[in-house]
Design an enzyme around this catalytic site. Sequence first.
Site, PDB file in Angstrom:
ATOM      1  CE1 TYR A   1      -3.339   2.880   0.401  1.00 38.32           C
ATOM      2  CE2 TYR A   1      -2.122   3.443   2.398  1.00 38.32           C
ATOM      3  CZ  TYR A   1      -3.064   3.767   1.433  1.00 38.32           C
ATOM      4  OH  TYR A   1      -3.727   4.969   1.481  1.00 38.32           O
TER       5      TYR A   1
ATOM      6  N   PRO B   1      -3.361  12.487   2.469  1.00 40.44           N
ATOM      7  CG  PRO B   1      -5.626  12.162   2.166  1.00 40.44           C
ATOM      8  CD  PRO B   1      -4.300  11.888   1.537  1.00 40.44           C
TER       9      PRO B   1
ATOM     10  CD  GLU C   1     -17.569   2.142   1.408  1.00 41.99           C
ATOM     11  OE1 GLU C   1     -18.740   1.785   1.315  1.00 41.99           O
ATOM     12  OE2 GLU C   1     -16.772   2.153   0.432  1.00 41.99           O
TER      13      GLU C   1
END
Length: 249
Positions: free
Chosen positions: A147, A177, A184
């Site tokens: 990720y 951010p 979600e």
Amino acid sequence: MIVFITGASAGFGAAMARIFVQNGHQVLIAGRRADRLQALAAELGDAALPVVLDVTDRASITSVLAGLPEAWRQIDVLINNAGLALGTTPAQESSLEDWDTMIATNVSGLVAMTRAILPDMVKRGSGTVINIGSVAGDTPYPGGNVYGATKAFVEQFTLNLRADLVGTGVRATNLAPGLCGGTEFSNVRMKGNDEAAAKVYEGTTPLTADDIANTAYWIATLPAHININRIEMMPTCQGYGPLNIKRTL
């Protein structure tokens, strides 16, 4: 102004759609979940046009753009918001399928959308690309592995867009951010384990989707000669920690 937002069926995307429509702009709300897009379009009215789109499918991107009504074809702002994280396990325990999904969405999908829309912006001499990155793209943490790597790609790709686009009038921003609640994101990352997802935000006051939307709107509506290269946002309850050290006692 016509704004194209991917991943618009919930979270950041829906919040961004709302603020642009509220301020008089037309918004193409794109995502995979037709029912949610229709509900958002019903809320926002004629200024929002729902389009069912899977950014991991290049044929889907081509078909959607080719099928846009004439009045919606001049896209002034592309917000590459579609993205996800899957899992928090160490690399040696993580799912290769999860890694492939994150790369397909966060990297390949973002690149394909940008390449599909960018030439017309350059031809017109104006436009803005806002890529939704993450603090994980700059700051590694245990379990962030692929990720974080995908968001590092977003950061470098955006900066390289800036290098290529100098003098064209087209702008590019990485909006990155930190801890953000009310979406979600963690539920998807924890694969439906709502209890684990809730613990991520326990005792915090995280950023909200509206915070991200307001920032994206500010970026997109600045005077045309200003480019915001990168914004990293965190709630005040989040900051930087020491390096991870495994001690043997």
